[in-house]
Motif scaffolding. Structure first.
Motif, PDB file in Angstrom:
ATOM      1  N   UNK B 157       0.799  -1.327  -0.164  1.00 55.88           N
ATOM      2  CA  UNK B 157       0.095  -0.099   0.052  1.00 55.88           C
ATOM      3  C   UNK B 157       0.759   1.486  -0.084  1.00 55.88           C
ATOM      4  N   UNK B 158       2.205   1.106   0.175  1.00 59.81           N
ATOM      5  CA  UNK B 158       3.176   2.216   0.396  1.00 59.81           C
ATOM      6  C   UNK B 158       2.955   3.199  -0.641  1.00 59.81           C
ATOM      7  N   UNK B 159       2.763   2.988  -1.778  1.00 63.49           N
ATOM      8  CA  UNK B 159       2.837   3.825  -3.087  1.00 63.49           C
ATOM      9  C   UNK B 159       1.484   4.250  -3.444  1.00 63.49           C
ATOM     10  N   UNK B 160       0.215   3.872  -2.689  1.00 65.27           N
ATOM     11  CA  UNK B 160      -1.010   4.238  -2.959  1.00 65.27           C
ATOM     12  C   UNK B 160      -1.431   3.628  -4.047  1.00 65.27           C
ATOM     13  N   UNK B 161      -1.188   2.420  -4.307  1.00 63.22           N
ATOM     14  CA  UNK B 161      -1.614   1.881  -5.705  1.00 63.22           C
ATOM     15  C   UNK B 161      -3.270   1.917  -5.884  1.00 63.22           C
ATOM     16  N   UNK B 162      -3.743   1.965  -7.004  1.00 63.09           N
ATOM     17  CA  UNK B 162      -5.257   2.096  -7.333  1.00 63.09           C
ATOM     18  C   UNK B 162      -5.883   0.630  -6.742  1.00 63.09           C
ATOM     19  N   UNK B 163      -5.169  -0.255  -7.140  1.00 62.54           N
ATOM     20  CA  UNK B 163      -5.661  -1.615  -6.878  1.00 62.54           C
ATOM     21  C   UNK B 163      -4.737  -2.466  -6.031  1.00 62.54           C
ATOM     22  N   UNK B 164      -5.532  -3.305  -5.352  1.00 65.50           N
ATOM     23  CA  UNK B 164      -4.679  -4.342  -4.358  1.00 65.50           C
ATOM     24  C   UNK B 164      -4.904  -5.300  -4.728  1.00 65.50           C
ATOM     25  N   UNK B 165      -4.230  -6.373  -5.248  1.00 63.94           N
ATOM     26  CA  UNK B 165      -4.270  -7.863  -5.479  1.00 63.94           C
ATOM     27  C   UNK B 165      -3.670  -8.698  -4.458  1.00 63.94           C
ATOM     28  N   UNK B 166      -4.355  -9.583  -3.641  1.00 62.39           N
ATOM     29  CA  UNK B 166      -4.016 -10.327  -2.841  1.00 62.39           C
ATOM     30  C   UNK B 166      -4.045 -11.983  -3.074  1.00 62.39           C
ATOM     31  N   UNK B 167      -3.349 -12.540  -2.843  1.00 67.98           N
ATOM     32  CA  UNK B 167      -3.380 -14.315  -3.358  1.00 67.98           C
ATOM     33  C   UNK B 167      -3.035 -14.764  -1.804  1.00 67.98           C
ATOM     34  N   UNK B 168      -4.443 -15.259  -1.354  1.00 64.93           N
ATOM     35  CA  UNK B 168      -4.207 -15.964  -0.063  1.00 64.93           C
ATOM     36  C   UNK B 168      -3.378 -15.525   0.976  1.00 64.93           C
ATOM     37  N   UNK B 169      -3.426 -14.176   1.227  1.00 59.93           N
ATOM     38  CA  UNK B 169      -2.092 -13.376   1.892  1.00 59.93           C
ATOM     39  C   UNK B 169      -2.452 -13.941   3.440  1.00 59.93           C
ATOM     40  N   UNK B 170      -3.423 -14.565   4.025  1.00 59.95           N
ATOM     41  CA  UNK B 170      -3.393 -14.922   5.504  1.00 59.95           C
ATOM     42  C   UNK B 170      -3.585 -16.605   5.454  1.00 59.95           C
TER      43      UNK B 170
END
Ligand SMILES: Nc1ncnc2c1ncn2[C@@H]1O[C@H](COP(=O)(O)OP(=O)(O)O)[C@@H](O)[C@H]1O
Ligand SMILES: [Mg+2]
Lengths: 255, 282
Positions: B157-170
């Protein structure tokens, strides 16, 4: 600091005990000194031959260290090149494996022919050839074995090839490289001495060992062997210390 | 909604075939159409190997689809990537061992050409967001799995992306840490208002986090059903513990049942029933 001193106690105690048993065994079983001299005789010989031995150790040390540096640089650079250009890697890998299967010291007489039998260059070339391979293989592995997620992350940041190499692949390879340096450091001394048996300048540990052995001065030959193992140990310790400087691994950083 | 707003993501007729034409050909995705609106939180769920990660990678321009197109905020996925529109997080936190926590968060900023003071200010801000202010100078190996994952989210998130894509992060975390991380993610999401596409194989996780859950069927991966999630009014608190109250609600159980039914019917091979594939109601 205190802990480090404590860590030194067991090997020192062991070493002293080992030498004492050796000394007593030679005396007690009446072993002939030409078969196995007492540690005290070897120590005496080191004292008596000190000027020759120290000069020989320094000269052999220079060959080992310079060969080590050259071999390590070539190994690391080639690893970078080969992993950067996959095609070269595919072409060069069988060659590298064949080279590794060759006992490099067998090339010593050939190198004598190439560089001149009295030149230190031929001894140095053996060291370079011996040291090169472990450094090349380990560094290449470190450059290639980057976690795929990390490469995808870098691509998602729109990072270029150079940026990925500098920021990810090289730091990833550094511990691999340092491990190979720890392997290569004592190898460089072994390679130098074996090469010296075959030729090169005479004021080196290799010739000192063969000359003394040929005139049955076994205590002096053993004295030179002791100098050689000290040389190997010092290089090993230096490389191991360098490895422990890496601050980002659990074993490193605090050493 | 007023007028025509460009959606965050438009996936249009995407096929993804690996090793096409060869013996080990795999049709990973077939005729995928999805639209994700700005600010939406969409989960992809489905059995293992059904193409969730592939879909995420296609959206993130890490894989080129064999057919169809992906647009992200009105531009082609490749331009979106070049413009650094994507923040990504994977199951492995993927932290760089040789960088301290703060330096890990600053990495994308460094690549993006931010100045050092700006980078430092931002990484401090992000560490505060994920509540790890005291760990800026730690190396990754000194952190627990959950903490590493929070750093990975801060970095994404550091560069304030428009879209966060998360692949089973937890996916690799224990249940307690996992629920805590879900609440944290939801808090961060509502603070920042980013658009999120989230891959998971946990039904409660998908229901708890999402506005919509997209259920994929395996081989070839198709959109089997889309379930709109409505859990009632949001919890007006930034306290993660209070936000957990949602998990106790009747609506939470209803929605998990609905997603479970959709997944069951995937396995049984009958068509899904909830919603129409891929069409947002925005
Ligand atoms: N690079 C690849 N080459 C060949 N097959 C792949 C590749 N990546 C994924 N696949 C195949 O595509 C299918 C979907 O994989 P994936 O997207 O990882 O599934 P999921 O994330 O839902 O578990 C699987 O059958 C997998 O084996
Ligand atoms: Mg996956």
């Amino acid at each position: 600091m205190g802990e480090r001193m404590n860590g030194l106690i067991p090997p020192v105690v062991f070493g002293v005990a080992f030498l004492a048993v050796w000394e007593l065994a030679v005396v007690g079983f009446g072993i002939q000194e030409f078969l196995l001299p007492k540690p005290s005789s070897i120590l005496e010989a080191i004292g008596a031959d000190w000027s020759v031995l120290s000069e020989a150790a320094i000269q052999t040390g220079i060959i080992a260290v310079s060969g080590l540096v050259i071999g390590v640089v070539i190994g690391a650079l080639l690893a970078l090149l080969v992993t950067r250009f996959g095609r070269i890697g595919e072409a060069a890998t069988p060659l590298a494996v064949a080279l590794n299967a060759t006992p490099i010291v067998a090339l010593a007489p050939i190198f004598n022919a190439w560089f001149g039998i009295t030149s230190f260059r031929s001894n140095q070339a053996v060291v370079v050839a011996v040291v090169f391979f472990p450094v090349f293989i380990n560094t290449a592995r470190g450059l290639l074995e980057v976690h795929p997620d990390q490469l995808e992350l870098m691509r998602s940041y729109a990072a270029g090839e150079w940026s990925i190499l500098r920021r990810v692949k090289i730091p990833n390879a550094l511990p691999f490289f340092l491990t190979s340096l720890r392997l290569a450091a004592p190898l460089s001394v072994i390679a130098a001495i074996v090469a010296e048996y075959f030729g090169g300048p005479q004021n080196r540990l290799g010739p000192v060992i063969t000359q003394n052995a040929s005139v049955a001065r076994y205590d002096s030959a053993w004295a030179a062997i002791v100098m050689a193992s000290i040389l190997g140990l010092v290089l090993f310790w230096l490389a191991a210390a360098l490895e422990r400087l890496v601050p980002w691994t659990q074993t490193g950083g605090e050493g | 909604m007023m007028g025509e707003v460009t959606p965050a993501v438009t996936v249009d007729g995407v096929d993804m075939v690996f090793n096409a034409g060869s013996e080990n050909e795999v049709v990973a995705l077939r005729e995928i159409d999805v639209t994700v609106q700005r600010g939406e939180f969409v989960s992809l769920i489905g059995p293992s190997g059904c193409g969730k990660s592939t879909m995420l990678r296609v959206i993130g321009d890490l894989l080129q689809p064999t057919a169809g197109s992906v647009e992200v905020f009105g531009q082609a996925a490749s331009s979106a990537r070049q413009n650094r529109s994507y923040g990504m997080a994977f199951q492995s936190a993927g932290l760089f061992d040789w960088r301290k926590v703060a330096a890990n968060i600053e990495l994308p900023l460094e690549i993006g050409g931010w100045s050092k003071p700006d980078r430092e200010a931002r990484s401090r801000e992000m560490l505060k967001l994920v509540r790890l202010e005291d760990f800026a100078d730690h190396y990754p190996w000194q952190l627990s799995g959950g903490m590493q994952q929070r750093v990975a989210i801060a970095r994404a998130l550091s560069f304030q992306p428009d879209l966060l894509l998360m692949d089973e992060p937890f996916g690799a975390l224990d249940e307690m840490t996992r629920e805590y991380m879900q609440s944290e993610l939801l808090r961060i999401y509502s603070e920042l208002g980013t658009t999120v596409i989230f891959v998971t194989h946990s039904i409660p996780e998908a229901v708890y986090l999402s506005n919509r859950v997209v259920v994929l069927s395996p081989r070839p991966g198709r959109i089997h059903a889309v379930v709109d999630i409505d859990l009632g009014p949001p919890v007006e608190s930034t306290d993660s513990a209070k936000a957990d109250e949602i998990r106790e609600r009747e609506s939470f159980f209803e929605m998990t049942t609905q997603v479970r039914a959709a997944l069951r019917s995937v396995e049984a091979g009958t068509p899904g029933r909830a919603g129409s594939p891929g069409v947002a109601d925005g």
